[in-house]
Design an enzyme around this catalytic site. Sequence first.
Site, PDB file in Angstrom:
ATOM      1  N   ASP A  80       2.174   2.671   3.333  1.00 29.25           N
ATOM      2  CA  ASP A  80       1.306   3.823   3.114  1.00 29.25           C
ATOM      3  C   ASP A  80       1.292   4.762   4.323  1.00 29.25           C
ATOM      4  O   ASP A  80       1.402   5.979   4.178  1.00 29.25           O
ATOM      5  CB  ASP A  80      -0.109   3.314   2.828  1.00 29.25           C
ATOM      6  CG  ASP A  80      -1.117   4.425   2.631  1.00 29.25           C
ATOM      7  OD1 ASP A  80      -0.917   5.252   1.711  1.00 29.25           O
ATOM      8  OD2 ASP A  80      -2.107   4.483   3.377  1.00 29.25           O
TER       9      ASP A  80
ATOM     10  N   HIS B 230       2.406   8.558   4.410  1.00 30.62           N
ATOM     11  CA  HIS B 230       1.502   9.659   4.777  1.00 30.62           C
ATOM     12  C   HIS B 230       2.167  10.571   5.806  1.00 30.62           C
ATOM     13  O   HIS B 230       2.021  11.792   5.750  1.00 30.62           O
ATOM     14  CB  HIS B 230       0.195   9.118   5.374  1.00 30.62           C
ATOM     15  CG  HIS B 230      -0.870   8.805   4.370  1.00 30.62           C
ATOM     16  ND1 HIS B 230      -1.529   9.789   3.664  1.00 30.62           N
ATOM     17  CD2 HIS B 230      -1.402   7.630   3.967  1.00 30.62           C
ATOM     18  CE1 HIS B 230      -2.430   9.216   2.858  1.00 30.62           C
ATOM     19  NE2 HIS B 230      -2.363   7.903   3.014  1.00 30.62           N
TER      20      HIS B 230
ATOM     21  N   GLU C   2      -1.298  -7.896   2.105  1.00 28.55           N
ATOM     22  CA  GLU C   2      -1.058  -6.449   2.030  1.00 28.55           C
ATOM     23  C   GLU C   2       0.007  -6.007   3.021  1.00 28.55           C
ATOM     24  O   GLU C   2      -0.112  -6.263   4.226  1.00 28.55           O
ATOM     25  CB  GLU C   2      -2.348  -5.662   2.318  1.00 28.55           C
ATOM     26  CG  GLU C   2      -2.132  -4.165   2.105  1.00 28.55           C
ATOM     27  CD  GLU C   2      -3.150  -3.258   2.788  1.00 28.55           C
ATOM     28  OE1 GLU C   2      -3.291  -2.117   2.332  1.00 28.55           O
ATOM     29  OE2 GLU C   2      -3.780  -3.668   3.789  1.00 28.55           O
TER      30      GLU C   2
ATOM     31  N   SER D  43      -7.185   4.446  -1.320  1.00 28.14           N
ATOM     32  CA  SER D  43      -6.974   2.997  -1.263  1.00 28.14           C
ATOM     33  C   SER D  43      -8.256   2.205  -1.468  1.00 28.14           C
ATOM     34  O   SER D  43      -8.204   1.019  -1.816  1.00 28.14           O
ATOM     35  CB  SER D  43      -6.365   2.602   0.089  1.00 28.14           C
ATOM     36  OG  SER D  43      -5.059   3.065   0.200  1.00 28.14           O
TER      37      SER D  43
ATOM     38  N   ASP E 271      -1.396   0.002  -4.665  1.00 27.21           N
ATOM     39  CA  ASP E 271      -2.664   0.645  -4.999  1.00 27.21           C
ATOM     40  C   ASP E 271      -2.414   2.047  -5.558  1.00 27.21           C
ATOM     41  O   ASP E 271      -3.137   2.528  -6.420  1.00 27.21           O
ATOM     42  CB  ASP E 271      -3.600   0.665  -3.802  1.00 27.21           C
ATOM     43  CG  ASP E 271      -2.904   1.016  -2.502  1.00 27.21           C
ATOM     44  OD1 ASP E 271      -1.682   1.281  -2.507  1.00 27.21           O
ATOM     45  OD2 ASP E 271      -3.588   1.049  -1.460  1.00 27.21           O
TER      46      ASP E 271
ATOM     47  N   ASP F 103       0.853  -1.199   0.000  1.00 27.71           N
ATOM     48  CA  ASP F 103       0.000   0.000   0.000  1.00 27.71           C
ATOM     49  C   ASP F 103       0.887   1.246   0.000  1.00 27.71           C
ATOM     50  O   ASP F 103       1.648   1.467   0.937  1.00 27.71           O
ATOM     51  CB  ASP F 103      -0.915  -0.027   1.233  1.00 27.71           C
ATOM     52  CG  ASP F 103      -2.109   0.897   1.077  1.00 27.71           C
ATOM     53  OD1 ASP F 103      -1.920   2.068   0.685  1.00 27.71           O
ATOM     54  OD2 ASP F 103      -3.241   0.460   1.340  1.00 27.71           O
TER      55      ASP F 103
END
Lengths: 491, 491
Positions: A324, A328, A319, A134, A366, A77
């Site tokens: 991710d 972020h 995953e 996502s 993604d 991700d």
Amino acid sequence: MSERPSTERASGTDNDADDGPNTTRRTFLKGSSAAAGMAALGLQGTDPANANDTDDADEDDDGGDDGPTNVILFVGDGQGRAQLDLGRYLKSYRKNSEKFPLNAADVTYNVDRHDAHGSAMTYPDDPEEFVADSAATATALSTGHKSYNGAIAGVKNDAGEFVPKQTVLEQARDMGYAVGLVTTARMTHATPASFASHVPSRDEEEKIAKQYVRDSGVDVLFGGARSYFLPDGRENDSANLVAEAKRNGYNYVTTASELDSLDSAPALGLFSESDHLSYTLDRQDDDDSTQPGLGAMAGTAIELLEARGGRKGFFLLVEAGRIDHASHSNYPVVAHEQLEADDVIGRLLDYAEDSHGETSVITTADHETGGLSLGTGGPYDVNFDVLDGMNASTATVVPQIEEAESREEVASIMAEQMGVELLDTELDELRAYNTPVAEILNERIRIGWTSTGHTAENVPTFATGPNAEFFDGTVDNTDIADAIRKRLNGD
Amino acid sequence: MSERPSTERASGTDNDADDGPNTTRRTFLKGSSAAAGMAALGLQGTDPANANDTDDADEDDDGGDDGPTNVILFVGDGQGRAQLDLGRYLKSYRKNSEKFPLNAADVTYNVDRHDAHGSAMTYPDDPEEFVADSAATATALSTGHKSYNGAIAGVKNDAGEFVPKQTVLEQARDMGYAVGLVTTARMTHATPASFASHVPSRDEEEKIAKQYVRDSGVDVLFGGARSYFLPDGRENDSANLVAEAKRNGYNYVTTASELDSLDSAPALGLFSESDHLSYTLDRQDDDDSTQPGLGAMAGTAIELLEARGGRKGFFLLVEAGRIDHASHSNYPVVAHEQLEADDVIGRLLDYAEDSHGETSVITTADHETGGLSLGTGGPYDVNFDVLDGMNASTATVVPQIEEAESREEVASIMAEQMGVELLDTELDELRAYNTPVAEILNERIRIGWTSTGHTAENVPTFATGPNAEFFDGTVDNTDIADAIRKRLNGD
């Protein structure tokens, strides 16, 4: 049986020389359970006690074209080009810091072992937004339909109503495949949710949990945040979904050691209280952690699904969810998440090479998160020694700094946990603003970010197994669902 | 004869439907000369007068395995994943803004047409720096040797002395191939220089010019900045290298129309006074421009080299040099440079499919520049309508704004040339700081940058032709030189 990669580069994971191409399924499973995280950090490979336990593989070595069909989709991700490359160079640095950087041929980065290499377009079908979230991207991967940001496995019709779409996992389940979902994020987070639930908004995580347990028929669910399944944690109803799952025959586990002892599906493993699993680095650095690594979860899932799927086979989503989150937050710990991802991808490819039947491994993302680059304004350098010196994530260190009572204590925390001796000016900055730990590290390492959100570049995409050549080039993320459906149909 | 791409996607350039897979070499050459730039902007395709001129191709259709071997290396300077994708989406937007964004299958982006897809590592062999400059990377591509930043086709030995290394162009020349260099940058800039000159520092551009003319034996040299070749422009000596070249038999040209009339090598084309060629958008927007597009230069180069190389074949470097400059300046016009690159790559692939003999096309970059991302903090959007509305580059508009005498004049310049109606706050900002035109556009388009320098991510790399599969995966940039040498040797 899928062919081994045609490249002459060594297969197997460099961190784990004893656990290379000859790794058996059994070794992968048990080995990864205990050692995947450690191997990801270059500390240790497979438990020798299990490394010799090759009986299962030998017994199973009678497969061939009539064997099961397995499809494993690995989603990093937020795993863009730069995230992958940051992990690649950290792996290279750890292999030989004296000779760093190593030539491509001298360090095996596991995404390179795939048969096919390309990229995927990620844009959603959203009237307002071009950059995907996502939920929209996982819906594209799971259903083959572009949708709006926030959608979980459905689209809006012209009347604005939510219309669920069948997922590849549901198709697989209906065809008799065993099916599973594994993530380091909350179990109810958008990516896994989009494979086995259908809600108009990704925020409806309690509904997602309910659909998992009551409707989905997923054989293996491993992830974080059990609170969404338990009465105390649920705001909108007091359903005890764990109790329901148990009544329906699920084995329920909450720790790495319980995971290790699991011997049959259906299984529900929820390894954290109310949020994602910890960052790899914190899990490794915490002797009291009961959380398994992604490799342990994926390995056990494969073992259980293989048994449950029998001659038919299985579909599994794995995953790496926290690439991710690190991105972020613009945390450099994204590099360590990529090392764990690399270790798991390597083990999945070992499995695909080793398994009877036909196993496809598709590795993608993604979307990219953070607009990461290696190098940023000023000197043309990236300092992997600083990255390598980190012993904990920023997420762990920031609260400690906030509670620190003296300048010296802050300096000590940063030196011990982050491996950096702060300058006076940096200490001033840290005390004044309290939390720019990541900014200081980014500056020291010299990595740059353009965003605390997602970006719209194509994501690197890889595949191994039958028809992998479809992925040589640029595809749309919806094409990935179509390719999975074809594999499930035996095409 | 190289195989056509195995993909089912349409070949040919979308902007140029009449100039697709059946394009003859002759059409490519003459067509591109007149129409490449326009086609890149979606305005017009091939000149119909030339489209029917297929005689040459028909006559030549007796080739096969005994035909010449050609190797074309296309380098997008600074062309990272995000630069490519920005161009891809702008092309998609221009094809159908109503249905934008189009699925991968509905818009042909020419890099996707290559047989092989992968990436290349770009780090230099530099004691001080991990992020590469264009000299070190071009030296890696041209010689197969990693070197320090600034090196032109050589390395430093243990004593710190500069040691020249043979380039693939020199090997090709010595083997009897015709050889050429084409760039939109200064002819003496690091990328082309590293293929046909040897100096310790890229800044020694006068020496580079001298080596080109006196030592290199390059058959075709097309690029910018004739001042480095003329007495008035040279600081360190007053050699008239243009006169020398003419005496040595070179045809010398300085305008697009002269280029169009060229009919034999050796040829020296220097199409600007003292700097790079203009950005594509400015060239297109300027009726008085005498500069050719990259397609015109590449097409003429191929025509001349093909004739000169005879049964042996040719080696040609084509550099889209200004992707890098736009990215250094964080100018959104990088998207338009990528459109020109896309058009040229499409025509090179058409040629490879169409030619007798065996033509390899390798498309790569030396490094990424700017840390570009599609999407930046805040809204999840990228506004291609703004990008599409630009009629000139920031490089052209900034001086106009600096000379503007009123707020209204600034507003008018921005509206006419950049297609944006500025807000009062933006006008204030523009007047106060004078030059943040790019920042305002980046903010409106919503693209982000982390740097005004280079970054260290792997660069997308593609190949078509014999043994292209070597490029499926991750290679080192030095491997590209090795692959070219093998092709030259007939392997």
